[in-house]
Design an enzyme around this catalytic site. Structure first.
Site, PDB file in Angstrom:
ATOM      1  N   ASP A 146       0.835  -1.207   0.000  1.00  0.00           N
ATOM      2  CA  ASP A 146       0.000   0.000   0.000  1.00  0.00           C
ATOM      3  C   ASP A 146       0.868   1.255   0.000  1.00  0.00           C
ATOM      4  O   ASP A 146       1.969   1.262   0.565  1.00  0.00           O
ATOM      5  CB  ASP A 146      -0.912  -0.012   1.242  1.00  0.00           C
ATOM      6  CG  ASP A 146      -2.042   0.989   1.123  1.00  0.00           C
ATOM      7  OD1 ASP A 146      -2.287   1.504   0.013  1.00  0.00           O
ATOM      8  OD2 ASP A 146      -2.689   1.265   2.157  1.00  0.00           O
ATOM      9  N   ASN A 164     -10.738  -2.661  -6.059  1.00  0.00           N
ATOM     10  CA  ASN A 164      -9.922  -1.786  -6.924  1.00  0.00           C
ATOM     11  C   ASN A 164     -10.549  -1.567  -8.303  1.00  0.00           C
ATOM     12  O   ASN A 164     -10.203  -0.619  -9.003  1.00  0.00           O
ATOM     13  CB  ASN A 164      -8.498  -2.344  -7.102  1.00  0.00           C
ATOM     14  CG  ASN A 164      -7.615  -2.155  -5.883  1.00  0.00           C
ATOM     15  OD1 ASN A 164      -6.650  -2.889  -5.680  1.00  0.00           O
ATOM     16  ND2 ASN A 164      -7.911  -1.161  -5.046  1.00  0.00           N
TER      17      ASN A 164
END
Ligand code: FPP
Length: 254
Positions: free
Chosen positions: A21, A69
């Site tokens: 991330d 996503n």
């Protein structure tokens, strides 16, 4: 002393899972497009894959693209998919050189035909490699995986291949995308977020969690080794007391 040299080979985590991330923040903090962060992040994937081989990790799972996503702006989704195809093309040599087998977990049916084709090619080429398994979570979501497992089990019961009374934790695991893969011993998340984000919810029941504020593009091999050393200093109790575990001679993490 380097963290790399502090690693105790006898107590290595067999399986390390990573929530990569911070690519977007890495890029925007430099006035760059988010995509530039993903390109830099792909370099970290290569670095951490090499570090895992160097350390002797047997399974490395990377959360590359979550089901959620898909909701990102279309141009970012396209850029991530192109980067994936490019990386697969360029890094297959590296996988072969290090004896790494590529595996995928997730809803691969939702990937475009060109991504699927590239993936299938690399899966096939690396199939016989045995040094390390690199598991890419692509279009993956743990709740999606659990619902899919429930449906597949219901189907098996309906077809008489499975008795409802025979559903145990071990049998349940056989219906997950990770069937046959041991649970992660260590889960690392970069970028300072303290969340699991729908990743391997079943499999991380007893994983050790390691959070670092470092953004994924800045994550180095030494930082990865530091996470392993930190893991090795922990006591894994699996619900038992500290003295019970000490009595088993398993004082610290495997
Ligand atoms: C999270 O950063 C990262 C992703 C959603 C994608 C991960 C992809 C890569 C590391 C590159 C390509 C991967 C492979 C396997 C070649 P973010 O965009 O959520 O960052 P932010 O939270 O700072 O916005």
């Amino acid at each position: 002393m380097l963290f790399k040299d502090q690693i105790v080979p006898e107590r290595l985590p067999r399986h390390v899972a990573v929530i990569m991330d911070g690519n977007g923040r890495w890029a925007t903090s430099r006035g760059l497009e988010r995509q530039a962060g993903h390109i830099e992040g792909a370099k970290t994937v290569r670095r951490i894959t090499e570090a895992s081989v160097e350390a002797g990790i047997r399974y490395l799972t990377l959360y590359a693209f979550s089901i959620e996503n898909w909701n990102r702006p279309q141009d970012e989704v396209n850029a991530l998919m192109s980067l994936l195809v490019k990386s697969l093309r360029e890094e297959t040599g590296l996988l072969m050189q290090h004896g790494i087998r590529l595996r995928v977990i997730g809803d691969t049916d939702s990937l475009s035909p060109d991504v699927r084709r590239e993936l299938e090619e690399t899966l096939r080429l690396t199939e016989a490699n045995t040094r390390m398994d690199m598991i890419l979570a692509l279009s993956y979501g743990a709740r999606w995986e659990l619902v899919r497992a429930a449906k597949r089990m219901a189907q098996a019961v309906r077809e008489g291949q499975l008795a409802a009374d025979d559903i145990t934790e071990a049998r349940f695991g056989d219906f997950l995308c990770t069937a046959g893969i041991p649970d992660p011993d260590l889960l690392i998340r970069t970028s300072g977020e303290l969340r699991i984000s729908n990743f391997l919810l079943w499999q991380i029941a007893y994983s050790e969690l390691y959070f670092t504020p470092v953004l994924w593009p800045d994550f180095t091999k030494e930082m990865f080794f530091e996470a392993i050393v930190n893991y090795q200093q922990r006591q894994r109790r699996f619900g038992k007391t500290a003295s019970q575990v000490a009595g088993e001679g398993e004082g610290t993490a495997r």
